[in-house]
Design an enzyme around this catalytic site. Sequence first.
Site, PDB file in Angstrom:
ATOM      1  N   ARG A  45      88.422  87.253  95.064  1.00 29.90           N
ATOM      2  CA  ARG A  45      87.986  86.834  93.400  1.00 29.90           C
ATOM      3  C   ARG A  45      88.215  87.547  92.635  1.00 29.90           C
ATOM      4  O   ARG A  45      88.330  88.493  92.055  1.00 29.90           O
ATOM      5  CB  ARG A  45      86.653  86.014  93.558  1.00 29.90           C
TER       6      ARG A  45
ATOM      7  N   HIS B 136      91.153  94.055  83.752  1.00 30.50           N
ATOM      8  CA  HIS B 136      90.026  94.135  83.545  1.00 30.50           C
ATOM      9  C   HIS B 136      89.093  95.314  83.706  1.00 30.50           C
ATOM     10  O   HIS B 136      88.046  95.763  82.737  1.00 30.50           O
ATOM     11  CB  HIS B 136      89.009  92.873  84.311  1.00 30.50           C
TER      12      HIS B 136
ATOM     13  N   GLU C 179      95.435  85.612  79.365  1.00 26.82           N
ATOM     14  CA  GLU C 179      94.607  85.256  80.279  1.00 26.82           C
ATOM     15  C   GLU C 179      95.685  84.376  80.960  1.00 26.82           C
ATOM     16  O   GLU C 179      95.313  84.703  82.452  1.00 26.82           O
ATOM     17  CB  GLU C 179      93.199  84.695  80.176  1.00 26.82           C
TER      18      GLU C 179
ATOM     19  N   LYS D  94      93.658  79.681  90.003  1.00 26.87           N
ATOM     20  CA  LYS D  94      91.615  80.390  89.489  1.00 26.87           C
ATOM     21  C   LYS D  94      90.843  79.567  90.949  1.00 26.87           C
ATOM     22  O   LYS D  94      90.278  79.887  91.933  1.00 26.87           O
ATOM     23  CB  LYS D  94      91.156  80.083  88.387  1.00 26.87           C
TER      24      LYS D  94
ATOM     25  N   ARG E 282      64.787  73.632  88.293  1.00 20.60           N
ATOM     26  CA  ARG E 282      65.595  73.959  89.185  1.00 20.60           C
ATOM     27  C   ARG E 282      67.531  72.844  89.238  1.00 20.60           C
ATOM     28  O   ARG E 282      67.871  73.097  91.052  1.00 20.60           O
ATOM     29  CB  ARG E 282      65.121  73.499  91.110  1.00 20.60           C
TER      30      ARG E 282
ATOM     31  N   HIS F 189      88.463  89.466  73.612  1.00 25.11           N
ATOM     32  CA  HIS F 189      88.714  89.589  75.293  1.00 25.11           C
ATOM     33  C   HIS F 189      90.119  89.397  75.397  1.00 25.11           C
ATOM     34  O   HIS F 189      90.812  90.941  76.348  1.00 25.11           O
ATOM     35  CB  HIS F 189      88.124  89.042  76.017  1.00 25.11           C
TER      36      HIS F 189
ATOM     37  N   GLU G 240      82.224  86.260  94.447  1.00 26.43           N
ATOM     38  CA  GLU G 240      82.930  87.290  94.330  1.00 26.43           C
ATOM     39  C   GLU G 240      82.677  88.868  95.124  1.00 26.43           C
ATOM     40  O   GLU G 240      82.088  90.150  95.024  1.00 26.43           O
ATOM     41  CB  GLU G 240      82.289  87.858  92.722  1.00 26.43           C
TER      42      GLU G 240
ATOM     43  N   ASN H 225      90.597  90.076  88.153  1.00 23.96           N
ATOM     44  CA  ASN H 225      89.900  90.967  87.383  1.00 23.96           C
ATOM     45  C   ASN H 225      91.146  91.739  87.214  1.00 23.96           C
ATOM     46  O   ASN H 225      91.001  92.834  86.654  1.00 23.96           O
ATOM     47  CB  ASN H 225      88.915  91.929  87.887  1.00 23.96           C
TER      48      ASN H 225
ATOM     49  N   HIS I  21      87.599  95.030  79.956  1.00 27.35           N
ATOM     50  CA  HIS I  21      86.284  95.333  79.751  1.00 27.35           C
ATOM     51  C   HIS I  21      86.196  97.548  79.151  1.00 27.35           C
ATOM     52  O   HIS I  21      85.228  97.604  78.292  1.00 27.35           O
ATOM     53  CB  HIS I  21      85.123  95.780  80.791  1.00 27.35           C
TER      54      HIS I  21
ATOM     55  N   LYS J 298      80.944  80.958  87.465  1.00 24.47           N
ATOM     56  CA  LYS J 298      80.401  81.310  86.844  1.00 24.47           C
ATOM     57  C   LYS J 298      79.302  81.101  85.750  1.00 24.47           C
ATOM     58  O   LYS J 298      80.052  80.720  84.436  1.00 24.47           O
ATOM     59  CB  LYS J 298      80.535  82.581  86.687  1.00 24.47           C
TER      60      LYS J 298
HETATM   61  N1  LIG Z   1      82.570  82.047  83.793  1.00 25.18           N
HETATM   62  C1  LIG Z   1      83.574  82.371  83.316  1.00 25.18           C
HETATM   63  O1  LIG Z   1      84.161  82.369  84.456  1.00 25.18           O
HETATM   64  C2  LIG Z   1      83.788  83.353  82.398  1.00 25.18           C
HETATM   65  C3  LIG Z   1      85.048  83.678  82.331  1.00 25.18           C
HETATM   66  C4  LIG Z   1      85.787  83.992  81.286  1.00 25.18           C
HETATM   67  C5  LIG Z   1      84.529  84.342  80.047  1.00 25.18           C
HETATM   68  N2  LIG Z   1      83.766  84.183  79.904  1.00 25.18           N
HETATM   69  C6  LIG Z   1      83.322  83.973  78.844  1.00 25.18           C
HETATM   70  O2  LIG Z   1      83.250  83.147  77.767  1.00 25.18           O
HETATM   71  C7  LIG Z   1      82.590  83.874  76.963  1.00 25.18           C
HETATM   72  C8  LIG Z   1      84.228  83.581  75.731  1.00 25.18           C
HETATM   73  O3  LIG Z   1      84.988  82.651  75.295  1.00 25.18           O
HETATM   74  P1  LIG Z   1      85.310  81.638  73.802  1.00 25.18           P
HETATM   75  O4  LIG Z   1      87.137  82.818  74.714  1.00 25.18           O
HETATM   76  O5  LIG Z   1      85.870  80.563  74.386  1.00 25.18           O
HETATM   77  O6  LIG Z   1      84.947  82.157  72.874  1.00 25.18           O
HETATM   78  P2  LIG Z   1      83.768  81.055  72.128  1.00 25.18           P
HETATM   79  O7  LIG Z   1      82.544  80.493  72.837  1.00 25.18           O
HETATM   80  O8  LIG Z   1      83.268  82.423  71.384  1.00 25.18           O
HETATM   81  O9  LIG Z   1      84.831  80.514  71.086  1.00 25.18           O
HETATM   82  C9  LIG Z   1      85.138  80.489  69.973  1.00 25.18           C
HETATM   83  C10 LIG Z   1      85.385  80.456  69.030  1.00 25.18           C
HETATM   84  O10 LIG Z   1      86.347  78.973  68.818  1.00 25.18           O
HETATM   85  C11 LIG Z   1      85.546  78.402  68.313  1.00 25.18           C
HETATM   86  N3  LIG Z   1      85.696  77.587  68.723  1.00 25.18           N
HETATM   87  C12 LIG Z   1      85.594  76.719  70.478  1.00 25.18           C
HETATM   88  N4  LIG Z   1      86.534  75.839  70.238  1.00 25.18           N
HETATM   89  C13 LIG Z   1      87.578  75.460  69.103  1.00 25.18           C
HETATM   90  C14 LIG Z   1      88.340  74.551  68.992  1.00 25.18           C
HETATM   91  N5  LIG Z   1      88.896  73.611  69.286  1.00 25.18           N
HETATM   92  N6  LIG Z   1      88.802  74.394  67.461  1.00 25.18           N
HETATM   93  C15 LIG Z   1      88.375  75.633  66.610  1.00 25.18           C
HETATM   94  N7  LIG Z   1      87.623  76.224  66.840  1.00 25.18           N
HETATM   95  C16 LIG Z   1      86.896  76.473  68.232  1.00 25.18           C
HETATM   96  C17 LIG Z   1      83.815  78.869  68.795  1.00 25.18           C
HETATM   97  O11 LIG Z   1      82.867  78.516  67.766  1.00 25.18           O
HETATM   98  C18 LIG Z   1      84.125  80.465  68.272  1.00 25.18           C
HETATM   99  O12 LIG Z   1      83.193  80.117  67.220  1.00 25.18           O
HETATM  100  C19 LIG Z   1      82.502  85.286  76.709  1.00 25.18           C
HETATM  101  O13 LIG Z   1      81.245  84.958  76.684  1.00 25.18           O
HETATM  102  C20 LIG Z   1      82.953  85.737  78.204  1.00 25.18           C
HETATM  103  O14 LIG Z   1      82.030  86.597  78.794  1.00 25.18           O
HETATM  104  C21 LIG Z   1      83.203  83.419  81.448  1.00 25.18           C
HETATM  105 ZN   LIG Z   2      88.525  87.602  81.346  1.00 23.88          ZN
END
Ligand SMILES: NC(=O)c1ccc[n+]([C@@H]2O[C@H](COP(=O)([O-])OP(=O)(O)OC[C@H]3O[C@@H](n4cnc5c(N)ncnc54)[C@H](O)[C@@H]3O)[C@@H](O)[C@H]2O)c1
Ligand SMILES: [Zn+2]
Length: 355
Positions: free
Chosen positions: A227, A234, A171, A213, A107, A251, A223, A231, A238, A129
Amino acid sequence: VLIGPGLLKQSPELFEKHQVGERLFLISNPLVSRLFTDDLARDLSRNGFNVVSLQFPDGEKFKNLQTVENIYTDLIDQGADRSITLVAVGGGVTGDVVGFVASTFLRGVRYIQIPTTLLSQVDSSVGGKTGVNHQEGKNLIGAFYQPYLVCADTETLLTLPQREFQSGAYEVLKYGLIGDLEFFNLIASSMKDIQNRTQTVLTDVVRRCCEVKVAIVSSDETEKGLRRILNFGHTFGHALEAVTQFKLLTHGEAIGYGMLAATHLSISKGYLDASSGQRIIDCVRSIGSLPSLESVLIEDILQAMKRDKKRAEDQNVFVLLRSIGNPIISTNIQRKNLIEAWERAKESAQIEVAD
Ligand SMILES: NC(=O)c1ccc[n+]([C@@H]2O[C@H](COP(=O)([O-])OP(=O)(O)OC[C@H]3O[C@@H](n4cnc5c(N)ncnc54)[C@H](O)[C@@H]3O)[C@@H](O)[C@H]2O)c1
Ligand SMILES: [Zn+2]
């Protein structure tokens, strides 16, 4: 939220200072483990922390309930109780999964974000999130659950592949556009330094993104209203990711296109003046070249928008700009405006920019 170069090396002292607890589960993927987590685990152990490292495979396709289940099992096997702290080391995928595990295991247990991609440093690690994908769609399962601490070490970005870095830069630009003109000016004028990953500039930029943010999320954590301005870009973005099966675009690139479309919409609705619009377009283009989307049909994009989970009362929500730094939420956008904005966005994306 701590931001700056070299924070990973200081983790033992920082963790002690912020009283994160003694029993830590570091969770990452094999790539990030080799780069950072193995050293981090060693440093923390040497300094008296009780550390267990867990991994799950790299990639968005592992951001699912099976991975969550596997982590629960590992935690239970290790005799984890409520006093543990989970530490997510990696990009947004790791942060989202670990945050969700933390929100539900027993929990709720404490978790720390150590984001190592530009996107996760400016976006996913802050705001609370968490969640995973369902086969029917992205991020459909999740919870709002805040991390106890975020440590964004900007030096970790030095190993990030160029395309991943650029993806995060879109972003970053988004925060300038919804945040304030002065921050946009800083981003526009220091794009070269950002691209070169100059640590002082990156630290400042990541910090300011997080400030924008945090200010927005603090006033609307779950949201319901404000919030939604996060987007910006987006709604189109999306839809573009969906129609290209999440394969052709990162993305950030989808958001790059989405910001171009939102800028053109803002101009055609009479909110934004053309010269500000041009500055935005130039800045989007200065981040890098966007993959061509000539083969994508606008009808498919509009269909995908209809399936957007962020629709409200059967209308797509668009974030537009009245000026740079001054967003406005708009729902009553006509089909012909969308079609025109998409045509213009594609043109803007293909124009060569001078160095
Ligand atoms: N929670 C939220 O508010 C929120 C906001 C935006 C995006 N997201 C989520 O985030 C995800 C995307 O995140 P991302 O773009 O970081 O992708 P990711 O976590 O897949 O990382 C991208 C790649 O980079 C590699 N990597 C990580 N750090 C590294 C480093 N320092 N050097 C070399 N390689 C490295 C990872 O292993 C992966 O292969 C999506 O699933 C999206 O839905 C969440
Ligand atoms: Zn985004």
